[in-house]
Every structure is written in C-alpha cells, then in structure tokens.
Design a protein around this motif. Sequence first.
Motif, PDB file in Angstrom:
ATOM      1  N   LEU A 386      59.528  74.894  85.515  1.00 18.04           N
ATOM      2  CA  LEU A 386      59.740  76.356  85.399  1.00 18.04           C
ATOM      3  C   LEU A 386      60.006  76.830  86.624  1.00 18.04           C
ATOM      4  O   LEU A 386      60.405  77.854  87.024  1.00 18.04           O
ATOM      5  N   GLU A 387      59.140  76.421  87.749  1.00 20.82           N
ATOM      6  CA  GLU A 387      59.368  76.929  89.119  1.00 20.82           C
ATOM      7  C   GLU A 387      60.475  76.593  89.816  1.00 20.82           C
ATOM      8  O   GLU A 387      61.138  77.399  90.299  1.00 20.82           O
ATOM      9  N   HIS A 388      61.016  75.207  89.775  1.00 20.24           N
ATOM     10  CA  HIS A 388      62.020  74.886  90.537  1.00 20.24           C
ATOM     11  C   HIS A 388      63.439  74.830  89.835  1.00 20.24           C
ATOM     12  O   HIS A 388      64.492  74.679  90.367  1.00 20.24           O
ATOM     13  N   HIS A 389      63.304  74.827  88.603  1.00 20.87           N
ATOM     14  CA  HIS A 389      64.545  75.017  87.628  1.00 20.87           C
ATOM     15  C   HIS A 389      64.953  76.282  87.320  1.00 20.87           C
ATOM     16  O   HIS A 389      66.021  76.879  87.343  1.00 20.87           O
ATOM     17  N   LEU A 390      64.031  77.081  86.626  1.00 25.55           N
ATOM     18  CA  LEU A 390      64.060  78.112  86.134  1.00 25.55           C
ATOM     19  C   LEU A 390      63.962  79.242  87.326  1.00 25.55           C
ATOM     20  O   LEU A 390      64.226  80.703  87.188  1.00 25.55           O
ATOM     21  N   LEU A 391      63.361  78.783  88.279  1.00 19.30           N
ATOM     22  CA  LEU A 391      63.383  79.703  89.582  1.00 19.30           C
ATOM     23  C   LEU A 391      62.214  80.707  89.384  1.00 19.30           C
ATOM     24  O   LEU A 391      62.677  81.912  89.909  1.00 19.30           O
ATOM     25  N   LEU A 392      61.146  80.612  88.657  1.00 20.26           N
ATOM     26  CA  LEU A 392      60.238  81.718  88.573  1.00 20.26           C
ATOM     27  C   LEU A 392      59.152  81.535  89.602  1.00 20.26           C
ATOM     28  O   LEU A 392      58.863  80.334  90.167  1.00 20.26           O
ATOM     29  N   PRO A 393      58.547  82.619  89.981  1.00 23.09           N
ATOM     30  CA  PRO A 393      57.371  82.649  90.851  1.00 23.09           C
ATOM     31  C   PRO A 393      56.347  81.795  90.507  1.00 23.09           C
ATOM     32  O   PRO A 393      55.825  81.762  89.288  1.00 23.09           O
ATOM     33  N   ALA A 394      55.717  80.936  91.513  1.00 20.79           N
ATOM     34  CA  ALA A 394      54.569  80.218  91.268  1.00 20.79           C
ATOM     35  C   ALA A 394      53.324  81.002  90.341  1.00 20.79           C
ATOM     36  O   ALA A 394      52.671  80.291  89.467  1.00 20.79           O
ATOM     37  N   ALA A 395      53.288  81.925  90.770  1.00 20.07           N
ATOM     38  CA  ALA A 395      52.224  82.857  90.108  1.00 20.07           C
ATOM     39  C   ALA A 395      52.406  83.011  88.695  1.00 20.07           C
ATOM     40  O   ALA A 395      51.520  83.317  87.598  1.00 20.07           O
ATOM     41  N   THR A 396      53.822  83.524  88.456  1.00 21.24           N
ATOM     42  CA  THR A 396      54.042  83.650  86.832  1.00 21.24           C
ATOM     43  C   THR A 396      53.737  82.361  86.231  1.00 21.24           C
ATOM     44  O   THR A 396      53.313  82.452  85.118  1.00 21.24           O
ATOM     45  N   VAL A 397      54.157  81.103  86.732  1.00 13.49           N
ATOM     46  CA  VAL A 397      53.863  79.924  86.210  1.00 13.49           C
ATOM     47  C   VAL A 397      52.403  79.734  85.889  1.00 13.49           C
ATOM     48  O   VAL A 397      52.033  79.041  84.956  1.00 13.49           O
ATOM     49  N   ASN A 398      51.646  79.934  86.887  1.00 17.79           N
ATOM     50  CA  ASN A 398      50.263  79.520  86.962  1.00 17.79           C
ATOM     51  C   ASN A 398      49.428  80.455  85.884  1.00 17.79           C
ATOM     52  O   ASN A 398      48.925  80.127  85.100  1.00 17.79           O
ATOM     53  N   ALA A 399      49.929  81.764  85.879  1.00 17.60           N
ATOM     54  CA  ALA A 399      49.240  82.540  84.846  1.00 17.60           C
ATOM     55  C   ALA A 399      49.667  82.086  83.338  1.00 17.60           C
ATOM     56  O   ALA A 399      48.797  82.241  82.497  1.00 17.60           O
ATOM     57  N   ALA A 400      51.040  81.665  83.294  1.00 19.29           N
ATOM     58  CA  ALA A 400      51.278  81.123  81.841  1.00 19.29           C
ATOM     59  C   ALA A 400      50.477  79.994  81.220  1.00 19.29           C
ATOM     60  O   ALA A 400      50.340  79.721  79.989  1.00 19.29           O
ATOM     61  N   PHE A 401      49.788  79.135  82.295  1.00 20.67           N
ATOM     62  CA  PHE A 401      49.017  78.272  82.001  1.00 20.67           C
ATOM     63  C   PHE A 401      47.567  78.645  82.382  1.00 20.67           C
ATOM     64  O   PHE A 401      46.367  77.846  82.644  1.00 20.67           O
ATOM     65  N   TRP A 402      47.205  79.963  82.201  1.00 19.62           N
ATOM     66  CA  TRP A 402      45.835  80.588  82.103  1.00 19.62           C
ATOM     67  C   TRP A 402      45.321  80.284  83.710  1.00 19.62           C
ATOM     68  O   TRP A 402      43.952  79.984  83.555  1.00 19.62           O
ATOM     69  N   GLY A 403      45.893  79.977  84.762  1.00 18.20           N
ATOM     70  CA  GLY A 403      45.271  79.859  85.872  1.00 18.20           C
ATOM     71  C   GLY A 403      44.348  78.395  85.978  1.00 18.20           C
ATOM     72  O   GLY A 403      43.627  78.130  86.868  1.00 18.20           O
ATOM     73  N   GLN A 404      44.986  77.453  85.178  1.00 15.20           N
ATOM     74  CA  GLN A 404      44.367  76.133  84.825  1.00 15.20           C
ATOM     75  C   GLN A 404      44.903  75.041  85.731  1.00 15.20           C
ATOM     76  O   GLN A 404      44.424  73.739  85.528  1.00 15.20           O
ATOM     77  N   LEU A 405      45.955  75.488  86.500  1.00 12.55           N
ATOM     78  CA  LEU A 405      46.771  74.248  86.956  1.00 12.55           C
ATOM     79  C   LEU A 405      46.033  73.356  88.048  1.00 12.55           C
ATOM     80  O   LEU A 405      46.414  72.221  88.443  1.00 12.55           O
TER      81      LEU A 405
END
Length: 415
Positions: A386-405
């Motif tokens: 999500l971060e390196h292919h779709l170029l989404l911000p790390a914060a967006t990605v972490n939030a999608a996983f409920w801050g559990q990464l």
Amino acid sequence: MRRRTFLTSTLASLGLSFLPGQPARAAAGGRRLVFVMLRGGADALSLVSPAGAAATTLAQWRPTLALAGGISLSPDLQAHPAMAPLVTSAGLANLTFVLHAGGVSDTRSHFDQQHRIETGDTGGAASRGFLASVALAAGLQTCAVHRTAPRSLAGANPLVLSDPARLLAGYSDTGVKPGWSRAKRLAMYQVAAGEAGDARVDALARQALASGDVLASELGGETLATLTSRHGYLASSGFAGRLALAARLAATSLAPSLMAVEGGQPWDTHTSQSTNNASAATGLYASVKDLATNLAAFRADLISRGLWSSTVVVVMSEFGRTVKENASAGTDHGRGGLMMLMGGPVRAFGSAGYLGRPRWSLPSPIDGSTALELVHDYRVVMAEILEHHLLLPAATVNAAFWGQLGGSGYLNVLA
C-alpha cells in the motif's frame, strides 16, 4: 418500495467508494492492488512444500499427503505440480512467496479469522474493511468481483459486479429484475416528497448510476464467456470468470485501484485432501489447478492490456493447516500459512534483497493439532504494498490497520 430502502440494498451492488463531496479516483500512475482471498484454510505445505531433507521429515507426518512430483523452486522448496502454469521460468520473475505468514490472532475459526484479516484488526472488534479504510482516506475507487461485497471493502460502497450482463438487467432490493430501464432506476434515485435534505444519499445514488452508465457503455456486449475465451482461462471455472472480469474492469475508465476477488475453491480439506490425485474432480489437486491456471491466465490478460507493470496481486487464506495429516487423509485448521504475490512490481522469490524466510521451518515434536509457526504478520506485507506500490502515506496505511502495525520492518517484496 421506498427510495431509501432501494438505495440501501442496491448501492452495495452498484456504486463506487468516495469521500462525501469528493469523487473517487485512481491511484497515482493507474496503479492497482488485487486482493484474492482463498476461504477455507488452504494447506500452505501443499501449495509450496519443503524439498530435500525437510521433505523426508514431512513425509513421516504425512504418509499419504506429502507432495509428490513437485516443481523445484530452490534447493529447499518445491511447488505443487498443478502450479506449473504459474511457476514457469518467465513467471517466476514477478512471483514471490511469503512463508509462515498470516494473521497474528491464534484463532482457528474460519469466520473469526477471516473477519480479523479482512478488517485488519487483530482484536476482531472492527467492522470496516482494511481496504475500505484506505479507500475512504485516499478517495480511491474500489471494486469487488463477486456476488456481494467482501468484508475487506465493507464501509466503502464498492462497485460489485459478477457478470456484465447484470448491468443491462437492472437491480432491485431482492435481486435482478430484467427490464428495469435506466430511466426507471433514475426515478428511484430522485428526491421524493419530504426528503429534499437528503443530499448525501442522492449523491451516492447518482455516483452509482454514473458508474453503471460507464460500465454499460464500455463493456458493451461482452459476457463472461467472451472474457474467459482468451489467455488460457478455464472457461468452466467461476474463479476464471471473476479474474477475467477484474482484468476487464481494470481496463475501463473507472480504473479501480483496490480490487477484491473471491477465490471460491474448496480449501477446507479435513477429509480426502487428495494432494497428489490429478484425476480427482475435487480435493486439493483440483483446487490448486484451478487457482494456478487461472492466475496464469490473469497474468497474460493483464499483460495484453498493458496493466501488468502497474498491478500487484496478493493471494492468501485465513490460515494454514496442521502439519500432520489426520485419520481421514486430510488436515485440520492450523495457523501459519502462505502469501503468494505476483505482478510487475513484485520481486522474485529468493532474489537479493528479499527479507522473507527462504524455507519452511517444521516444528518438532508435533501432534495432531501442531501448526506451522506464524512469523510474518500479513499486515506488514500489505502495508509495504500500500505504501510503496500505491504510494499512500505511512500514516494512512497504519490507520487502516488500526494503529496495530508496530515497528516490524518490511520484507522488500517489491523490486
């Protein structure tokens, strides 16, 4: 029937996810992620099995199910022979496997683990899908190719399509109603007396209608039969139809960035697993053949459409199965499993820089309930994509996983 009732039931069948007041868009560079879920607990040790001394050890625990005639991937690994269409020398260039991967929750309930994986919440309390969270945060277009929207896209109002012909038949809250014209569907979307303030619902409805117009126009007279007649799809397979339709939808002007496709094969192999029985109409061999043949066709389809270089495909199941076969020539619910990644941006398995495990680690001692160790949280693999292919911000990605990464490092699955 009230307009609100109609919309509540039909927007899940035809619509696009978007932020209120902001149309959904494609990811940068037209990049996309295709998420394929194999429901039932696919036996990872049969899809990609140990080779060498570890294969001899595994055969002691699986006297009738140990892989025979596997395709060599490395000195330590072999692929199931039915994977041949997918693991050709050319195909391996953009194919990798993440061993000992899955959900970190130690539950062996199909539905519970599927829920946790598709929501990205290890606690199981969330209802919104992790792909939906990404779509809503980034305003990305989404699509599910199945009869209903999967949990991974729950909350994002995804486009759901199982057959192009359904666009022309129309929808109702109880199923397809042939003859429902565009004008009649539009009338259902229009503001009724006393509902003038319901602007957001009307926006969703009109977005859904516009999406349907685009697809009806661009898909023309195409059917599942025509879509699966090329590239080596197994025409009789439901999975083939879903993948072929996904490839076609990716080539429309809607260009969904997040796509969920159901596998549909039977993977819950408690009895008569039939790992090596090529003539069996059912069982694991038949499921692997259906999976690999149609994924190889999907690859060829995307290449022909010029979409391979911008696509990453993730294939996974909710968990693996027990190391030891049971008394019914099957395997039971396990834990650690396998993720399979393919696409133009994917790094080849075992290549320099790949940080995943290069071989299976078999437990010892074992009993009938012993499962493979869980080493790699699937969410870390998804986060990298999500971060390196779709170029989404790390914060967006972490939030999608409920801050559990947490602080787990990426495995460099992308080249």
